[in-house]
Design a protein around this motif. Structure first.
Motif, short mmCIF file in Angstrom:
data_model
loop_
_atom_site.label_atom_id
_atom_site.label_comp_id
_atom_site.label_asym_id
_atom_site.label_seq_id
_atom_site.Cartn_x
_atom_site.Cartn_y
_atom_site.Cartn_z
N GLY A 95 0.80 -1.22 0.00
CA GLY A 95 0.00 0.00 0.00
C GLY A 95 0.83 1.27 0.00
O GLY A 95 0.36 2.34 0.39
N ARG A 107 -0.29 2.85 -5.43
CA ARG A 107 -1.48 2.16 -5.94
C ARG A 107 -1.22 1.61 -7.33
O ARG A 107 -0.53 2.23 -8.13
CB ARG A 107 -2.65 3.12 -6.04
CG ARG A 107 -3.19 3.55 -4.71
CD ARG A 107 -4.18 4.67 -4.95
NE ARG A 107 -4.44 5.39 -3.72
CZ ARG A 107 -5.37 5.05 -2.84
NH1 ARG A 107 -6.11 3.99 -3.05
NH2 ARG A 107 -5.54 5.75 -1.76
N SER A 116 -6.73 -1.56 -2.65
CA SER A 116 -6.26 -0.71 -3.75
C SER A 116 -7.20 0.47 -4.03
O SER A 116 -6.80 1.46 -4.61
CB SER A 116 -6.04 -1.54 -5.01
OG SER A 116 -6.99 -2.57 -5.13
#
Ligand code: ADP
Ligand code: MG
Length: 225
Positions: free
Chosen positions: A54, A57, A71
């Motif tokens: 993370g 993206r 996402s």
């Protein structure tokens, strides 16, 4: 389970130097296991780890963490999940110079707002777990390569993440220290952590602690076993 479906990542999208670093990744990664990503330089390993963790993206496609699509989460939630779920160990260890080992370990926990004394105690425990308690007050720049690595691992563990992501963690270490790193990985796995790492090191590939290997090539999965 961490699941990636049709994950693509373009750098400089729409520009003349547009480059697709990931070209459709479908992958299921087991939790509480050690997975190693291998493949030539430029094949997309680091990019893939940043998508899973993370830190960035995907351009398209989905990353799911325990059934949850991370996402598409708003930045605020993604940041929060990232802090609580993932611990990162970078190749260069990225310790802040001028600060002690202990202070470095404490940094990722500051946004979570623990009382200072509790945090300090926990950071000392993490350093102790990595055999580095005696160097708690050493400045980061005084540490040897192997010591810096162990402090970086302690830092990655400070928020008790379920998943530890390590990008080429042994690249700057000699053979004996790579062995020591494997022992640490085995200990973390025994504690129920999920470990995702990249490596060029054949000793890592062959290590008993490794459950799965994903081979990458040109932004795609070449094979996994
Ligand atoms: N920020 C970026 N901007 C443009 N291209 C990038 C960027 N980061 C990585 N790349 C390119 O994407 C490809 C994959 O990079 P990377 O994920 O770092 O591969 P690996 O970790 O397997 O060496 C490489 O060709 C690299 O040059
Ligand atoms: Mg890389």
């Amino acid at each position: 389970m961490i699941e990636l479906s049709e994950v693509r990542k373009a750098y400089n999208q729409g520009k003349p130097n547009e480059f697709w670093a990931l070209r459709g990744i479908d992958l299921r990664l087991s939790l509480k296991a050690v997975t190693v990503f291998m493949g030539p330089s430029g094949s997309g390993k680091t990019t893939l780890l940043t998508m899973i963790g993370g830190l960035a993206r995907p351009t398209s496609g989905r990353v799911r963490l325990m059934e949850r699509d991370i996402s598409s989460l708003p930045e605020k939630f993604l940041t929060d999940i990232r802090r609580r779920t993932f611990g990162f160990v970078f190749q260069s260890f990225n310790l802040l110079k001028g600060m002690t080992a202990l202070e470095n370990v404490m940094i990722p926990a500051y946004p979570l707002g623990l009382p200072h004394e509790a945090l300090r105690k926990r950071a000392l425990e993490m350093l102790d777990l990595l055999g580095m308690a005696a160097k708690a007050e050493s400045k980061a720049e005084w540490l040897s390569g192997g010591e810096a690595q162990r402090v970086a691992i302690a830092r990655a563990l400070i928020n008790d993440p379920d998943v530890i992501i390590a990008d080429e963690p042994t690249a700057n270490l000699d053979g004996q220290l790579a062995e020591q790193f494997l022992e640490i990985m085995a200990e973390l796995k025994a504690r129920g952590k999920t470990l995702l790492m990249t490596s060029h090191d054949p000793r890592i590939r062959k290590a008993a602690v490794v459950d799965g290997i994903v081979w990458m090539q040109d932004g795609q999965i070449a094979s996994s076993d």
